[in-house]
Design a protein around this motif. Sequence first.
Motif, PDB file in Angstrom:
ATOM      1  N   ALA A 187      26.750  32.391  42.083  1.00 48.76           N
ATOM      2  CA  ALA A 187      26.862  33.667  41.371  1.00 48.76           C
ATOM      3  C   ALA A 187      27.779  34.639  42.092  1.00 48.76           C
ATOM      4  CB  ALA A 187      25.480  34.290  41.200  1.00 48.76           C
ATOM      5  N   ALA A 188      27.937  34.461  43.389  1.00 48.83           N
ATOM      6  CA  ALA A 188      28.840  35.339  44.141  1.00 48.83           C
ATOM      7  C   ALA A 188      30.303  35.058  43.824  1.00 48.83           C
ATOM      8  CB  ALA A 188      28.594  35.166  45.638  1.00 48.83           C
ATOM      9  N   ASP A 189      30.591  33.891  43.224  1.00 53.93           N
ATOM     10  CA  ASP A 189      31.975  33.525  42.900  1.00 53.93           C
ATOM     11  C   ASP A 189      32.260  33.506  41.405  1.00 53.93           C
ATOM     12  OD1 ASP A 189      32.996  33.174  45.507  1.00 53.93           O
ATOM     13  OD2 ASP A 189      31.999  31.231  45.648  1.00 53.93           O
ATOM     14  N   VAL A 190      31.244  33.284  40.600  1.00 55.04           N
ATOM     15  CA  VAL A 190      31.418  33.252  39.146  1.00 55.04           C
ATOM     16  C   VAL A 190      30.464  34.266  38.526  1.00 55.04           C
ATOM     17  CG1 VAL A 190      32.085  30.831  39.205  1.00 55.04           C
ATOM     18  CG2 VAL A 190      29.698  31.429  38.801  1.00 55.04           C
ATOM     19  N   THR A 191      30.741  34.649  37.300  1.00 55.05           N
ATOM     20  CA  THR A 191      29.900  35.635  36.622  1.00 55.05           C
ATOM     21  C   THR A 191      28.653  34.968  36.046  1.00 55.05           C
ATOM     22  OG1 THR A 191      31.824  36.974  36.044  1.00 55.05           O
ATOM     23  CG2 THR A 191      29.803  37.339  34.780  1.00 55.05           C
TER      24      THR A 191
ATOM     25  N   GLY B 235      31.831  41.177  53.855  1.00 56.53           N
ATOM     26  CA  GLY B 235      33.025  40.409  54.187  1.00 56.53           C
ATOM     27  C   GLY B 235      34.175  40.681  53.238  1.00 56.53           C
ATOM     28  N   ARG B 236      33.863  40.804  51.955  1.00 56.64           N
ATOM     29  CA  ARG B 236      34.901  41.129  50.970  1.00 56.64           C
ATOM     30  C   ARG B 236      35.535  42.482  51.298  1.00 56.64           C
ATOM     31  NH1 ARG B 236      37.099  38.017  46.875  1.00 56.64           N
ATOM     32  NH2 ARG B 236      35.086  37.550  45.893  1.00 56.64           N
ATOM     33  N   ARG B 237      34.706  43.445  51.666  1.00 60.21           N
ATOM     34  CA  ARG B 237      35.217  44.778  52.010  1.00 60.21           C
ATOM     35  C   ARG B 237      36.116  44.708  53.248  1.00 60.21           C
ATOM     36  NH1 ARG B 237      36.008  49.172  49.341  1.00 60.21           N
ATOM     37  NH2 ARG B 237      33.836  49.278  48.591  1.00 60.21           N
ATOM     38  N   LEU B 238      35.695  43.948  54.269  1.00 58.31           N
ATOM     39  CA  LEU B 238      36.499  43.827  55.486  1.00 58.31           C
ATOM     40  C   LEU B 238      37.812  43.105  55.231  1.00 58.31           C
ATOM     41  CD1 LEU B 238      33.707  42.936  58.094  1.00 58.31           C
ATOM     42  CD2 LEU B 238      34.885  45.121  57.786  1.00 58.31           C
ATOM     43  N   ASP B 239      37.837  42.268  54.207  1.00 59.23           N
ATOM     44  CA  ASP B 239      39.078  41.593  53.827  1.00 59.23           C
ATOM     45  C   ASP B 239      40.010  42.505  53.035  1.00 59.23           C
ATOM     46  OD1 ASP B 239      38.474  39.146  55.030  1.00 59.23           O
ATOM     47  OD2 ASP B 239      37.335  38.442  53.293  1.00 59.23           O
TER      48      ASP B 239
ATOM     49  N   PRO C 107      34.454  44.631  46.547  1.00 55.98           N
ATOM     50  CA  PRO C 107      33.225  43.836  46.553  1.00 55.98           C
ATOM     51  C   PRO C 107      32.303  44.115  45.360  1.00 55.98           C
ATOM     52  CG  PRO C 107      32.919  45.718  47.959  1.00 55.98           C
ATOM     53  CD  PRO C 107      34.308  45.847  47.374  1.00 55.98           C
ATOM     54  N   SER C 108      32.856  44.695  44.286  1.00 57.56           N
ATOM     55  CA  SER C 108      32.003  45.108  43.174  1.00 57.56           C
ATOM     56  C   SER C 108      31.240  43.930  42.561  1.00 57.56           C
ATOM     57  CB  SER C 108      32.835  45.802  42.092  1.00 57.56           C
ATOM     58  OG  SER C 108      33.866  44.951  41.620  1.00 57.56           O
ATOM     59  N   HIS C 109      31.857  42.741  42.513  1.00 57.87           N
ATOM     60  CA  HIS C 109      31.164  41.596  41.921  1.00 57.87           C
ATOM     61  C   HIS C 109      29.954  41.201  42.766  1.00 57.87           C
ATOM     62  CE1 HIS C 109      30.507  37.799  39.834  1.00 57.87           C
ATOM     63  NE2 HIS C 109      30.455  37.210  41.023  1.00 57.87           N
ATOM     64  N   GLU C 110      30.151  41.114  44.076  1.00 59.91           N
ATOM     65  CA  GLU C 110      29.028  40.770  44.955  1.00 59.91           C
ATOM     66  C   GLU C 110      27.930  41.830  44.886  1.00 59.91           C
ATOM     67  OE1 GLU C 110      32.579  38.624  46.601  1.00 59.91           O
ATOM     68  OE2 GLU C 110      32.176  40.606  45.770  1.00 59.91           O
ATOM     69  N   LEU C 111      28.337  43.104  44.828  1.00 61.36           N
ATOM     70  CA  LEU C 111      27.345  44.189  44.761  1.00 61.36           C
ATOM     71  C   LEU C 111      26.580  44.148  43.443  1.00 61.36           C
ATOM     72  CD1 LEU C 111      29.368  47.109  46.388  1.00 61.36           C
ATOM     73  CD2 LEU C 111      27.510  45.764  47.402  1.00 61.36           C
ATOM     74  N   ARG C 112      27.271  43.804  42.354  1.00 61.56           N
ATOM     75  CA  ARG C 112      26.583  43.675  41.061  1.00 61.56           C
ATOM     76  C   ARG C 112      25.561  42.534  41.124  1.00 61.56           C
ATOM     77  NH1 ARG C 112      27.017  39.862  37.564  1.00 61.56           N
ATOM     78  NH2 ARG C 112      26.355  40.132  35.385  1.00 61.56           N
ATOM     79  N   THR C 113      25.988  41.411  41.689  1.00 62.65           N
ATOM     80  CA  THR C 113      25.066  40.269  41.835  1.00 62.65           C
ATOM     81  C   THR C 113      23.883  40.643  42.706  1.00 62.65           C
ATOM     82  OG1 THR C 113      26.949  38.750  41.643  1.00 62.65           O
ATOM     83  CG2 THR C 113      24.916  37.858  42.547  1.00 62.65           C
ATOM     84  N   LEU C 114      24.156  41.380  43.776  1.00 61.14           N
ATOM     85  CA  LEU C 114      23.090  41.830  44.675  1.00 61.14           C
ATOM     86  C   LEU C 114      22.123  42.749  43.951  1.00 61.14           C
ATOM     87  CD1 LEU C 114      21.812  42.164  47.477  1.00 61.14           C
ATOM     88  CD2 LEU C 114      23.531  43.910  47.981  1.00 61.14           C
ATOM     89  N   ALA C 115      22.628  43.669  43.161  1.00 54.35           N
ATOM     90  CA  ALA C 115      21.766  44.634  42.472  1.00 54.35           C
ATOM     91  C   ALA C 115      20.838  43.934  41.481  1.00 54.35           C
ATOM     92  CB  ALA C 115      22.626  45.670  41.753  1.00 54.35           C
TER      93      ALA C 115
END
Length: 455
Positions: free
Chosen positions: A133-137, A170-174, A178-186
Motif C-alpha cells: 500500500a505504500a507503493d500503490v493506491t 525517508g520520502r521526505r529526506l529524499d 510523502p503525501s501517499h505514505e501519510l495518507r496510507t498511515l492515516a
Amino acid sequence: MVVAAVLIGSSPLADNSFLTHLSTGRLILEDGRVPTVDPYSFSAPAAPWVVQSWLASVVYAAVERLAGGLGLRLLFAASCGALGLLLWRLTAPAAGLITRLALAAAALAVGAEMWAERPLMFGLIAFAILLLAADVTVPGPVLLVVGWLWVNTHGSFPLGIVLLGLLALGRRLDGEDPSHELRTLAWTAGGMLLGGLNPVGPKLLFFPIDLLQRQEVLSEVIEWQAPRFTSVGQRVFLVLLVIAGAALVRRPRWRTFLPAAAFTLAALTATRNLPLASLVLVAGAAPGLSDFGSLRSSAVLRRGRLVLALVVLLGGMVLAERLGRDHYDLAGRYPIASLARLEQEDVDLAEVRLVTPDVVGNLLTALHPEERVVYLDDRFDMYPTALVEGYLELFGGRPGWRAQLEKVGADVVVWRADAPLTQLLIADEAWRTVALDERWATFCRRGSELDALGC
C-alpha cells in the motif's frame, strides 16, 4: 511461489501456541464471551488475562467446527499462499524473473522456519499489505479493515505504524512528497484505533506496551532472543541482508534505508522479527535490482499456461498427499506416551499437581480445557513475574528448583530427558523415577499417595 508457500503451510499441526489459541476459541464459542482471567492453570487461577488474539482464536475454533483438522490445515496453507502471493508482488520492481525468484525464494526460506499456525500469520499478511500500500493506491476503507483486523488478531500491529512512519520520513529526506505514505498511515492508524471496538475493549491497543515492559521475562524466551544463525533459514536471511545492502548501494535512498535498518536491527535483536525484516528487505532491494536480467517476469512465455498448469497440478498432487496424513503431529513434540500412562493409571490431573515444560502446558490446555491442570504454558505475558522466574529456576536446573516444586505442590513431573532438572530429580531421594526414555522422563513425589505410580 504461491504453490511453494502453500506446501510450506500444509504441514501437520503441531505448534504449541496454536493449541492454546484453538482451545481459547472453543471457550469463546461455547461461553459467548472472551475470558478475562486465566482459565487453564492451577498456578495462577485468578491472574488477569488480555486475550490479544481473540479473533484469531475464534477463527480457528469456527473452522474446526466446520471442517475439523483438515479445515485448519487448509486455513494455514491458504494463509501461507496469500503471503507467498504478496511476497511475489513485493518483488515486482525488480522486473527480472531470476532476480524476483531469488529475492522471493530467500524470504520464503526464512518463512519456512518461522511461519507457523499461529496468529503471527495474520500479522505478517497485514504487514505485507501495508508494504504494498505504500507503493500503490489501496482504497482507504480497505486499510481501515486491515488495521482493525490486525489489532484483534496479533499484537504486532504497532510495527505497521513504525513502517509507514519510516517510509514517509525517508520520502521526505529524499526531497519528495510523502503525501501517499501519510495518507496510507492515516487510514491504517484510523483502522487500528477502531480496533479498540471489540469484546475485549480498548486495552488491546495498549497490550504491546504492557508486553514490552516484561523484558526481564521475555529475554529468557528463545524467540525474543537474538538469532544465533545456526539454521538454514537464519543464514539465508544474512544472504538476503547482503543482497539488500548491495541494492541500496546501487540506488541509495532514505526511503529504502530507514525501514531496512530499523527492521534489520529488530531482527538481530529478536528472532521473532526475522520474517518481518525479510519482507522489508525484499521490498527495499527490488527497486535497486530493476536492471538485472534479460528475461523479464512480464514476458509471455511459449506454452506458459501449460507450464503453469503443470506446476499447479504437481503442487496439488503433493498437497493432497500431505493432507492425507494425520492432521496433528503431537507425538513428535510432546510426551504423549507419558501423559497416556498417567491416564491409564487413573491419575486425576484435576486433583494431582502435574509440572511440565511450558510447551506441554499448551497441549494440556487443549486436552483439558475445562480443568485447571496446567502449571505454566508459553503465555508469559499473562503469568505473574515471580511464577515465570520460578519456572526458569526449574527449566535451568538452578539451585532453587526444589523450592519451586514445593511452592506449587508438585506431585508429578514430566520433563525432557536431556534437561538438567531430570538429572537432579533422578538423584533426589524425594522423587521416584516412574519412566525414562530417550526423550521424556516421568517422576512422582514420594509420599504423594499415588499408589499406581509407586509413590
